[in-house]
Design a protein around this motif. Structure first.
Motif, PDB file in Angstrom:
ATOM      1  N   GLY A 112       0.842  -1.197   0.000  1.00  0.00           N
ATOM      2  CA  GLY A 112       0.000   0.000   0.000  1.00  0.00           C
ATOM      3  C   GLY A 112       0.872   1.240   0.000  1.00  0.00           C
ATOM      4  O   GLY A 112       1.799   1.338   0.783  1.00  0.00           O
ATOM      5  N   GLU A 148      -6.243   9.851  -4.817  1.00  0.00           N
ATOM      6  CA  GLU A 148      -7.456   9.396  -5.473  1.00  0.00           C
ATOM      7  C   GLU A 148      -7.653  10.240  -6.720  1.00  0.00           C
ATOM      8  O   GLU A 148      -7.339  11.418  -6.739  1.00  0.00           O
ATOM      9  N   TYR A 174     -11.577   3.835 -12.843  1.00  0.00           N
ATOM     10  CA  TYR A 174     -10.477   3.587 -11.906  1.00  0.00           C
ATOM     11  C   TYR A 174      -9.213   4.195 -12.472  1.00  0.00           C
ATOM     12  O   TYR A 174      -9.020   4.251 -13.677  1.00  0.00           O
ATOM     13  N   LEU A 214      -5.020   3.908 -11.946  1.00  0.00           N
ATOM     14  CA  LEU A 214      -3.893   3.242 -11.312  1.00  0.00           C
ATOM     15  C   LEU A 214      -2.649   4.074 -11.572  1.00  0.00           C
ATOM     16  O   LEU A 214      -2.279   4.302 -12.719  1.00  0.00           O
ATOM     17  N   LYS A 253       0.253  -9.032 -10.777  1.00  0.00           N
ATOM     18  CA  LYS A 253      -0.400  -8.971  -9.464  1.00  0.00           C
ATOM     19  C   LYS A 253      -1.483  -7.892  -9.450  1.00  0.00           C
ATOM     20  O   LYS A 253      -2.624  -8.144  -9.032  1.00  0.00           O
ATOM     21  N   VAL A 254      -1.112  -6.701  -9.907  1.00  0.00           N
ATOM     22  CA  VAL A 254      -2.062  -5.585  -9.907  1.00  0.00           C
ATOM     23  C   VAL A 254      -3.242  -5.889 -10.817  1.00  0.00           C
ATOM     24  O   VAL A 254      -4.399  -5.617 -10.492  1.00  0.00           O
ATOM     25  N   TRP A 255      -2.933  -6.477 -11.984  1.00  0.00           N
ATOM     26  CA  TRP A 255      -3.992  -6.782 -12.946  1.00  0.00           C
ATOM     27  C   TRP A 255      -4.988  -7.770 -12.350  1.00  0.00           C
ATOM     28  O   TRP A 255      -6.186  -7.556 -12.386  1.00  0.00           O
ATOM     29  N   ASN A 257      -5.444  -8.662  -9.136  1.00  0.00           N
ATOM     30  CA  ASN A 257      -6.091  -8.291  -7.871  1.00  0.00           C
ATOM     31  C   ASN A 257      -6.988  -7.071  -7.987  1.00  0.00           C
ATOM     32  O   ASN A 257      -7.995  -6.975  -7.308  1.00  0.00           O
ATOM     33  N   THR A 258      -6.578  -6.119  -8.801  1.00  0.00           N
ATOM     34  CA  THR A 258      -7.277  -4.836  -8.787  1.00  0.00           C
ATOM     35  C   THR A 258      -8.024  -4.551 -10.079  1.00  0.00           C
ATOM     36  O   THR A 258      -9.216  -4.258 -10.072  1.00  0.00           O
ATOM     37  N   LEU A 259      -7.295  -4.634 -11.198  1.00  0.00           N
ATOM     38  CA  LEU A 259      -7.882  -4.144 -12.450  1.00  0.00           C
ATOM     39  C   LEU A 259      -8.883  -5.125 -13.053  1.00  0.00           C
ATOM     40  O   LEU A 259      -9.965  -4.722 -13.487  1.00  0.00           O
ATOM     41  N   ILE A 290     -12.514  -5.085 -11.780  1.00  0.00           N
ATOM     42  CA  ILE A 290     -13.255  -3.909 -12.254  1.00  0.00           C
ATOM     43  C   ILE A 290     -13.596  -4.081 -13.733  1.00  0.00           C
ATOM     44  O   ILE A 290     -14.719  -3.811 -14.171  1.00  0.00           O
TER      45      ILE A 290
END
Lengths: 164, 182
Positions: free
Chosen positions: B30, B36, B155, B157, B164-166, B168-170, B173
């Protein structure tokens, strides 16, 4: 004397230099506009370096933002318009002056609450010690009289009588 | 014992707890510096931009494709962009549409970069002055936006796209938008 003057000049240079950390060649159309420009670049925060204003920062984005501030002022926008323009794009983070929103309400309320809490704490404490002290005085008096032996009680009464 | 004497200890323990939680968050990736995006929920700013390869004018209509797309802000001067490029190529092979914005860059260098490293972009827009990026609230490269079929940003980024980011996060969404679009 010469040395002193030189020293003074150096001191002034050192003290004054951070104010003009970033020098851009802009042709301001009025002194008012220049003042607005300097005020704005000092109160807008650089989103990249985060703890600098855009006047002090040489991050790419800070340079772009300064240019944009100048451009907007040239278009005749007011200071508030420029701030709004930046907030629309970068959020409230870019101003050093957070507005009251749900997310920032704690920032505004907490100090007031803490002061109230502190005052209440101090006054309660004071009241308590006063009551404690006075009650202590009474109880010690009583206990001393009660703690005397019979002989001493008699003597005390005799003494008090004599006094009368 | 006076109970009030434990108050400093209590405050200390609360502080320890707060610091511990924040440090754990930092350790697990984090970033407390993340901002934001002010543009989430708003459409991609209207602006006419030139394509990198054909120098044709494109309006923000290119972001309304009826299915979710990625908008990737990159530049040849940005080392993290180099790092994420391979993964973008992979995403493009999986059929994900990516529109690139070449941010404050030399066009010749950008063309060479895409020839050498493969081009994952459906379209690359030139943003030599960073004006579109400024309107997008970009504060560094790379940044990636997820845009729905109607051209609305969902969103942002800041940082590189990797597996990992793809995952878990992207991707969640992206999939959600795919569902909503049907």
């Amino acid at each position: 004397m010469k040395k002193l003057t030189a020293l003074l000049i150096m001191l002034v240079a050192v003290v004054a230099s951070p104010c003009f950390a970033a020098i851009d060649a802009f042709n301001f159309s009025s002194a008012q506009q220049e003042n607005d420009y300097h005020a704005l670049t000092n109160e807008l925060r650089c989103p990249q370096c985060q703890n600098n204003n855009i006047a002090d920062s040489n991050a790419t984005i800070a340079i772009d933002m300064r240019a944009k501030v100048f451009e907007l002022l040239q278009e005749g926008k007011t200071k508030q318009d420029v701030v709004n323009y930046m907030v629309e794009r970068y959020g409230h983070f870019v101003t050093y002056n957070p507005p009251i929103t749900v997310a920032t309400i704690l920032l505004w309320i907490l100090p007031a609450l803490l002061i109230c809490f502190g005052l209440a704490f101090v006054f309660r404490q004071k009241g308590k010690t006063l009551i404690k002290n006075s009650s202590q005085d009474i109880s010690t008096e009583n206990s001393t009289v009660e703690n005397l032996s019979d002989e001493q009680q008699k003597r005390l009464k005799a003494l008090l009588k004599n006094k009368e | 014992m006076n109970k009030k004497l434990y108050l400093p200890l209590l405050i200390f323990l609360i502080l320890v707890g707060a610091f511990f939680i924040q440090l754990r968050q930092n350790a697990s990736g984090g970033d407390p510096k993340l901002l934001e995006s002010a543009l989430v929920g708003k459409p991609v700013p209207e602006k006419v931009m030139q394509g990198l390869f054909d120098n044709k004018d494109y309006t923000s209509g290119v972001f309304k494709q009826g299915k979710p797309i990625l908008l990737n802000v990159w530049a040849t001067w940005c080392p993290t962009c180099y790092a994420e490029h391979q993964y973008l190529n992979e995403l493009a092979k999986q059929g994900i549409t990516i529109i690139g914005v070449d941010y404050k860059d030399d066009s010749a260098k950008a063309v060479k970069w895409l020839k050498d490293l493969d081009n994952p972009y459906q379209l690359v827009l030139k943003d030599e002055k960073g004006s579109l990026a400024l309107d997008l609230g970009v504060y560094g490269a790379p940044e990636t936006f997820i845009i729905d079929g109607k051209g609305v940003i969902h969103y942002r980024l800041a940082g590189d796209v990797n597996e990992k980011v793809w995952k878990n996060t992207l991707l969640p969404i992206y999939n959600q938008l795919l569902e909503d679009g049907k």
